[in-house]
Scaffold this motif. Structure first.
Motif, mmCIF file in Angstrom:
data_model
loop_
_atom_site.group_PDB
_atom_site.id
_atom_site.type_symbol
_atom_site.label_atom_id
_atom_site.label_comp_id
_atom_site.label_asym_id
_atom_site.label_seq_id
_atom_site.Cartn_x
_atom_site.Cartn_y
_atom_site.Cartn_z
ATOM 1 N N GLY A 94 0.980 -1.326 0.150
ATOM 2 C CA GLY A 94 -0.133 0.099 0.006
ATOM 3 C C GLY A 94 0.865 1.187 0.196
ATOM 4 O O GLY A 94 0.526 2.544 -0.191
ATOM 5 N N ASP A 95 2.248 1.375 0.233
ATOM 6 C CA ASP A 95 2.876 2.530 0.130
ATOM 7 C C ASP A 95 2.941 3.138 -1.107
ATOM 8 O O ASP A 95 2.885 4.508 -1.091
ATOM 9 C CB ASP A 95 4.577 1.996 0.277
ATOM 10 C CG ASP A 95 4.702 1.493 1.892
ATOM 11 O OD1 ASP A 95 3.959 1.923 2.818
ATOM 12 O OD2 ASP A 95 5.828 1.150 2.024
ATOM 13 N N TRP A 96 2.681 2.350 -2.295
ATOM 14 C CA TRP A 96 2.906 3.180 -3.458
ATOM 15 C C TRP A 96 1.596 4.025 -3.615
ATOM 16 O O TRP A 96 1.839 5.009 -4.180
ATOM 17 C CB TRP A 96 2.942 1.967 -4.468
ATOM 18 C CG TRP A 96 2.860 2.442 -6.093
ATOM 19 C CD1 TRP A 96 3.949 2.662 -6.826
ATOM 20 C CD2 TRP A 96 1.716 3.195 -6.955
ATOM 21 N NE1 TRP A 96 3.746 3.103 -8.207
ATOM 22 C CE2 TRP A 96 2.245 3.398 -7.988
ATOM 23 C CE3 TRP A 96 0.502 3.112 -6.567
ATOM 24 C CZ2 TRP A 96 1.646 3.871 -9.407
ATOM 25 C CZ3 TRP A 96 -0.255 3.816 -7.704
ATOM 26 C CH2 TRP A 96 0.142 4.165 -8.892
ATOM 27 N N ARG A 97 0.581 3.247 -3.300
ATOM 28 C CA ARG A 97 -0.499 4.199 -3.475
ATOM 29 C C ARG A 97 -0.687 5.505 -2.486
ATOM 30 O O ARG A 97 -1.193 6.703 -2.886
ATOM 31 C CB ARG A 97 -1.898 3.199 -3.243
ATOM 32 C CG ARG A 97 -3.145 3.902 -3.266
ATOM 33 C CD ARG A 97 -3.571 4.495 -4.617
ATOM 34 N NE ARG A 97 -4.934 5.392 -4.455
ATOM 35 C CZ ARG A 97 -5.971 4.775 -5.025
ATOM 36 N NH1 ARG A 97 -5.962 3.543 -5.657
ATOM 37 N NH2 ARG A 97 -7.053 5.832 -4.931
ATOM 38 N N LYS A 98 -0.221 4.998 -1.187
ATOM 39 C CA LYS A 98 -0.324 6.335 -0.330
ATOM 40 C C LYS A 98 0.635 7.690 -0.709
ATOM 41 O O LYS A 98 0.388 8.676 -0.812
ATOM 42 C CB LYS A 98 0.380 5.685 0.958
ATOM 43 C CG LYS A 98 -0.703 5.132 2.057
ATOM 44 C CD LYS A 98 0.046 4.759 3.264
ATOM 45 C CE LYS A 98 -0.382 3.801 3.815
ATOM 46 N NZ LYS A 98 0.279 3.106 4.913
ATOM 47 N N ALA A 99 1.938 7.120 -1.262
ATOM 48 C CA ALA A 99 2.746 8.068 -1.817
ATOM 49 C C ALA A 99 2.001 8.928 -3.200
ATOM 50 O O ALA A 99 2.242 10.041 -3.330
ATOM 51 C CB ALA A 99 4.074 7.207 -2.141
ATOM 52 N N TYR A 100 1.646 7.992 -3.929
ATOM 53 C CA TYR A 100 0.750 8.544 -5.010
ATOM 54 C C TYR A 100 -0.195 9.701 -4.580
ATOM 55 O O TYR A 100 -0.281 10.833 -5.214
ATOM 56 C CB TYR A 100 -0.027 7.518 -5.858
ATOM 57 C CG TYR A 100 -0.760 7.983 -7.047
ATOM 58 C CD1 TYR A 100 0.121 8.453 -8.263
ATOM 59 C CD2 TYR A 100 -1.724 8.760 -6.970
ATOM 60 C CE1 TYR A 100 -0.242 8.827 -9.521
ATOM 61 C CE2 TYR A 100 -2.566 9.183 -8.419
ATOM 62 C CZ TYR A 100 -1.767 9.260 -9.171
ATOM 63 O OH TYR A 100 -2.360 9.859 -10.389
ATOM 64 N N ASP A 101 -1.037 9.247 -3.709
ATOM 65 C CA ASP A 101 -2.156 10.255 -3.378
ATOM 66 C C ASP A 101 -1.562 11.483 -2.811
ATOM 67 O O ASP A 101 -2.186 12.488 -2.870
ATOM 68 C CB ASP A 101 -3.087 9.430 -2.360
ATOM 69 C CG ASP A 101 -4.012 8.383 -2.868
ATOM 70 O OD1 ASP A 101 -3.963 8.531 -4.197
ATOM 71 O OD2 ASP A 101 -4.232 7.446 -2.215
ATOM 72 N N ALA A 102 -0.291 11.426 -1.858
ATOM 73 C CA ALA A 102 0.070 12.534 -1.246
ATOM 74 C C ALA A 102 1.089 13.279 -2.140
ATOM 75 O O ALA A 102 1.582 14.402 -1.701
ATOM 76 C CB ALA A 102 1.025 11.922 -0.134
ATOM 77 N N THR A 103 1.356 12.804 -3.557
ATOM 78 C CA THR A 103 2.011 13.686 -4.379
ATOM 79 C C THR A 103 1.240 13.746 -5.714
ATOM 80 O O THR A 103 0.622 14.732 -5.947
ATOM 81 C CB THR A 103 3.408 13.084 -4.535
ATOM 82 O OG1 THR A 103 3.080 11.685 -5.201
ATOM 83 C CG2 THR A 103 4.241 13.034 -3.372
ATOM 84 N N LEU A 104 1.474 13.145 -6.544
ATOM 85 C CA LEU A 104 0.887 13.295 -7.860
ATOM 86 C C LEU A 104 -0.325 13.466 -7.932
ATOM 87 O O LEU A 104 -1.032 14.085 -8.847
ATOM 88 C CB LEU A 104 1.473 12.006 -8.909
ATOM 89 C CG LEU A 104 1.389 12.220 -10.481
ATOM 90 C CD1 LEU A 104 1.776 13.668 -10.824
ATOM 91 C CD2 LEU A 104 2.244 11.090 -10.822
ATOM 92 N N GLY A 105 -1.182 12.496 -7.142
ATOM 93 C CA GLY A 105 -2.649 12.685 -7.091
ATOM 94 C C GLY A 105 -2.990 14.112 -6.916
ATOM 95 O O GLY A 105 -4.273 14.310 -7.453
ATOM 96 N N LEU A 106 -2.494 14.985 -6.198
ATOM 97 C CA LEU A 106 -2.574 16.229 -6.005
ATOM 98 C C LEU A 106 -2.927 17.075 -7.310
ATOM 99 O O LEU A 106 -3.377 18.035 -7.227
ATOM 100 C CB LEU A 106 -1.637 16.877 -4.908
ATOM 101 C CG LEU A 106 -1.609 16.268 -3.552
ATOM 102 C CD1 LEU A 106 -0.629 16.955 -2.645
ATOM 103 C CD2 LEU A 106 -2.925 16.298 -2.982
ATOM 104 N N SER A 107 -2.052 16.728 -8.338
ATOM 105 C CA SER A 107 -2.185 17.682 -9.470
ATOM 106 C C SER A 107 -3.480 17.221 -10.323
ATOM 107 O O SER A 107 -3.574 17.961 -11.406
ATOM 108 C CB SER A 107 -0.932 17.221 -10.247
ATOM 109 O OG SER A 107 -0.875 16.082 -11.034
ATOM 110 N N GLY A 108 -4.212 16.178 -9.912
ATOM 111 C CA GLY A 108 -5.666 15.880 -10.606
ATOM 112 C C GLY A 108 -5.343 14.848 -11.599
ATOM 113 O O GLY A 108 -6.339 14.384 -12.329
ATOM 114 N N PRO B 150 -5.718 10.992 -12.527
ATOM 115 C CA PRO B 150 -6.493 10.175 -11.842
ATOM 116 C C PRO B 150 -5.791 9.048 -11.321
ATOM 117 O O PRO B 150 -4.563 8.688 -12.053
ATOM 118 C CB PRO B 150 -7.410 9.485 -12.811
ATOM 119 C CG PRO B 150 -7.446 10.298 -14.112
ATOM 120 C CD PRO B 150 -6.237 11.330 -13.958
ATOM 121 N N ALA B 151 -6.071 8.454 -10.008
ATOM 122 C CA ALA B 151 -5.032 7.291 -9.539
ATOM 123 C C ALA B 151 -5.299 5.894 -10.402
ATOM 124 O O ALA B 151 -6.288 5.593 -10.531
ATOM 125 C CB ALA B 151 -5.368 6.815 -8.306
#
Ligand code: GLU
Length: 306
Positions: A280-294, A296-297
């Motif tokens: 689950g680290d990958w997903r958490k890291a994604y949501d906290a970084t690239l996910g913020l630019s819009g 989609p995950a």
């Protein structure tokens, strides 16, 4: 097609362009515009550091152990992906998190990573010369590059797109680039694709995409082209000024670049990526970084152990 020299177009223009971009990226946009949201350090995951003792026979890792730290190549001007804070020197973004999570499995803490900025055109040389142990920076895996370097991953799938000024409705896709000035980074796959497939575009190369964005804002170019991830990061910082348009017109699977013959390191990095996707680290890291630019995950693409 031409490659402008540094300083071409007038020093004053360049300074104005840089000042505009710096002000915009610093969030000093129009009055009443809330500052754009950046990665919040508190929401970033931390990664359990392993001993790494079981990984033997990697010349790169042996040297890093002797040295006492890893040297990792990255980008420093790509919001949400790889960005260096000019005040603290710290790097942040999704690629930086990928670099840290795999480092943990090799036995290195985040403090034991020295990040080094390497531009798109210099990645293969940096890996071949041992300037970096591995490279994490929007680096597309392809057969040409595989002749020169190794790749772990992919850990993300991006696609080429276009960034234009917000008030410009004349460019909707790569076909509309004929006769227009389009900027990309030297040595990148998006640059090469425009050169080959859209030869009527007036292609301009800089070392970095942020230099292209400076030139877009000051109307010296009409579009910037590279991966959607990178473009959405710039657009998210200054949505009043720029927008990402059109379909994705390529597949850009991101890999971790390694020295070509260090197959032990490549295998260990693939194991590390798989491990952090599963826990689950990958997903958490994604949501906290690239996910913020819009962007989609996505589900991460399957790892290719070639
Ligand atoms: N992913 C593309 C490439 O590796 C574009 C992004 C970049 O230049 O880093 O060339």
């Amino acid at each position: 097609m031409r490659r402008p020299r540094r300083g071409e177009g007038g020093v004053v223009k360049k300074i104005v362009a840089l000042a505009v971009l710096t002000a915009l990226l610093a969030g000093c946009g129009k009055e009443g515009t809330p500052p754009p949201k950046g990665p919040q350090p508190s929401s970033l995951p931390s990664y359990q550091v392993q001993s790494g003792a079981g990984i033997t026979g990697s010349p790169t890792l042996d040297e890093a152990r002797r040295r006492g730290h890893l040297v990792v190549g990255a980008k420093e001007d790509q919001p949400y992906l790889g960005q260096k804070n000019p005040a603290t020197g710290e790097y942040s973004g999704f690629d930086i998190e990928i670099a840290k999570m795999v480092a943990a499995d090799l036995g290195f803490t985040p403090e034991q990573i020295e990040f080094r900025t390497i531009a798109s055109a210099n990645r293969e040389t940096a890996l071949q010369n041992g300037q970096v142990d591995y490279y994490v920076g929007t680096y597309t895996i392809n057969d040409n590059r595989k002749k020169l370097v190794g790749f772990a991953g992919p850990y993300y799938l991006a696609g080429q797109s276009l960034l234009v000024r917000r008030n410009d409705n004349t460019i909707q896709g790569p076909e509309d680039l004929a006769g227009r000035k389009v900027c990309s980074a030297a040595g990148s796959t998006p640059y090469q694709r425009i050169q080959k497939q859209y030869p009527k575009a007036r292609l301009i190369a800089y070392d970095t995409y942020s230099a292209c964005v400076d030139n877009l804002i000051t109307a010296q170019v009409d579009a910037v082209t590279t991966d959607n991830t990178i473009l959405m990061g710039y657009a998210a910082k200054v949505p009043d000024e720029m927008k990402v348009v059109g379909p994705l017109f390529s597949q850009e699977p991101y890999g971790i670049g390694t020295p070509k013959n260090d197959t032990v390191l490549r295998g260990a990095l693939n194991d590390a990526l798989a491990h952090h996707q599963e826990n689950g680290d990958w997903r958490k890291a994604y949501d906290a970084t690239l996910g913020l630019s819009g962007v989609p995950a996505p589900t991460p693409p399957p790892i290719d152990r070639y």
